[in-house]
Write a protein that holds these residues in place. Structure first.
Motif, PDB file in Angstrom:
ATOM      1  N   ASP A   1       6.836  -2.943  -2.615  1.00  0.00           N
ATOM      2  CA  ASP A   1       5.487  -2.550  -2.191  1.00  0.00           C
ATOM      3  C   ASP A   1       4.518  -3.719  -2.331  1.00  0.00           C
ATOM      4  N   VAL A   2       4.792  -4.583  -3.309  1.00  0.00           N
ATOM      5  CA  VAL A   2       3.948  -5.745  -3.599  1.00  0.00           C
ATOM      6  C   VAL A   2       4.865  -6.957  -3.743  1.00  0.00           C
ATOM      7  N   VAL A   3       4.450  -8.081  -3.164  1.00  0.00           N
ATOM      8  CA  VAL A   3       5.184  -9.335  -3.345  1.00  0.00           C
ATOM      9  C   VAL A   3       4.267 -10.339  -4.028  1.00  0.00           C
TER      10      VAL A   3
ATOM     11  N   PRO B   1       4.946  -2.431   6.645  1.00  0.00           N
ATOM     12  CA  PRO B   1       3.655  -2.800   7.231  1.00  0.00           C
ATOM     13  C   PRO B   1       2.479  -2.752   6.258  1.00  0.00           C
ATOM     14  N   GLN B   2       2.654  -2.082   5.112  1.00  0.00           N
ATOM     15  CA  GLN B   2       1.571  -1.961   4.150  1.00  0.00           C
ATOM     16  C   GLN B   2       1.807  -2.790   2.882  1.00  0.00           C
ATOM     17  N   VAL B   3       2.684  -3.764   2.981  1.00  0.00           N
ATOM     18  CA  VAL B   3       2.971  -4.589   1.802  1.00  0.00           C
ATOM     19  C   VAL B   3       1.716  -5.340   1.375  1.00  0.00           C
ATOM     20  N   ARG B   4       1.514  -5.422   0.076  1.00  0.00           N
ATOM     21  CA  ARG B   4       0.424  -6.209  -0.487  1.00  0.00           C
ATOM     22  C   ARG B   4       1.011  -7.515  -1.018  1.00  0.00           C
ATOM     23  N   VAL B   5       0.387  -8.628  -0.664  1.00  0.00           N
ATOM     24  CA  VAL B   5       0.958  -9.937  -0.948  1.00  0.00           C
ATOM     25  C   VAL B   5      -0.008 -10.740  -1.814  1.00  0.00           C
TER      26      VAL B   5
END
Length: 245
Positions: free
Chosen positions: A119-121, A155-159
């Motif tokens: 979900d988060v990178v 498409p909703q990944v938080r980076v």
């Protein structure tokens, strides 16, 4: 049935079996974490600064627990590394010697994403690119490719993208200058990439980091460097876990 258990009553058999199972588990070393189905999955993506052993990951994990962020799962295809016995979720994606441009050119990230579904990178990449004198525009092009691949998967990944820590290895007198130049370009790149659905947040890992005291060789962090890295990641990661950027 194990011969040790034969002849014992049911309660004693259960108790002894539990002890034997615990001993077997402890002998295998640290295990991969098992999170609840609703846990936020966080990929820590980078090179040896992240993975070898990357003990800032353990410090960051402890800070998250202390801050009340217990429902988090650090994910990665690489196994845990020992960090002085400090308990933490050790799964990660810190590949020693890897370049951002190499990961992009070899199309390696999609398989890692498919295996871990983050979900988060949290990304600290570019050190090996600079060390090998890869032009900064090529590094940023690779960053773009990696973020696009993250979004193709989610498409909703938080980076979270680092302005990387300083480097001053003895065999690369120009590295310090190139790192500073790369870091200066990252905020503009991030603004061009961020979206409401998939924000890209820049995290300053460069300011206040001293290669003389915070690295052991001009590149890889000492314990004081690990502490600084964890402390810089924590606030933006906590915000991302809360749904912000």
């Amino acid at each position: 049935m194990n011969r040790t258990l034969v002849g014992l009553g049911p309660i004693r058999r259960l108790a002894l079996a539990a002890v034997l199972t615990a001993c077997l588990l402890s002998a295998t070393g640290p295990a991969r974490s098992e999170s609840s189905p609703g846990a936020t999955r966080v990929m820590l993506l980078g090179d040896s600064i992240t993975g070898s052993p990357g003990c800032w990951r353990a410090l960051l994990w402890q800070r998250l627990l202390d801050g009340g962020y217990g429902d988090v799962d650090f994910v990665g295809t690489l196994p845990p590394r020992n960090c002085g016995g400090l308990p933490h979720d050790g799964d990660h994606e810190g590949h020693s010697g890897y370049r951002a441009t190499g990961i992009a050119d070899r199309d390696q990230l999609p398989d890692w994403l498919a295996a871990t579904d983050p979900d988060v990178v949290v990304m600290h990449l570019g050190t090996n690119d600079v060390w090998r004198h890869v032009p900064n525009d090529e590094v940023l092009d690779a960053f773009t490719t990696l973020v696009e691949q993250m979004r193709d998967h989610n498409p909703q990944v938080r980076v979270l993208v680092a302005q990387i820590i300083p480097m001053a290895p003895a065999n690369c007198p120009g590295c310090a200058r190139q790192v500073a130049a790369l870091n200066a370009e990252i905020p503009g790149w991030a603004r061009s990439m961020t979206t409401a659905r998939s924000p890209v947040t820049v995290v300053d890992q460069w300011t206040g980091f001293d290669t003389a005291t915070d690295t052991r060789d001009g590149v890889h962090p000492t314990p004081s460097g690990d502490r600084k890295i964890a402390d810089r990641w924590y606030p933006p990661l906590a915000a991302a876990l809360a749904g912000g950027a």
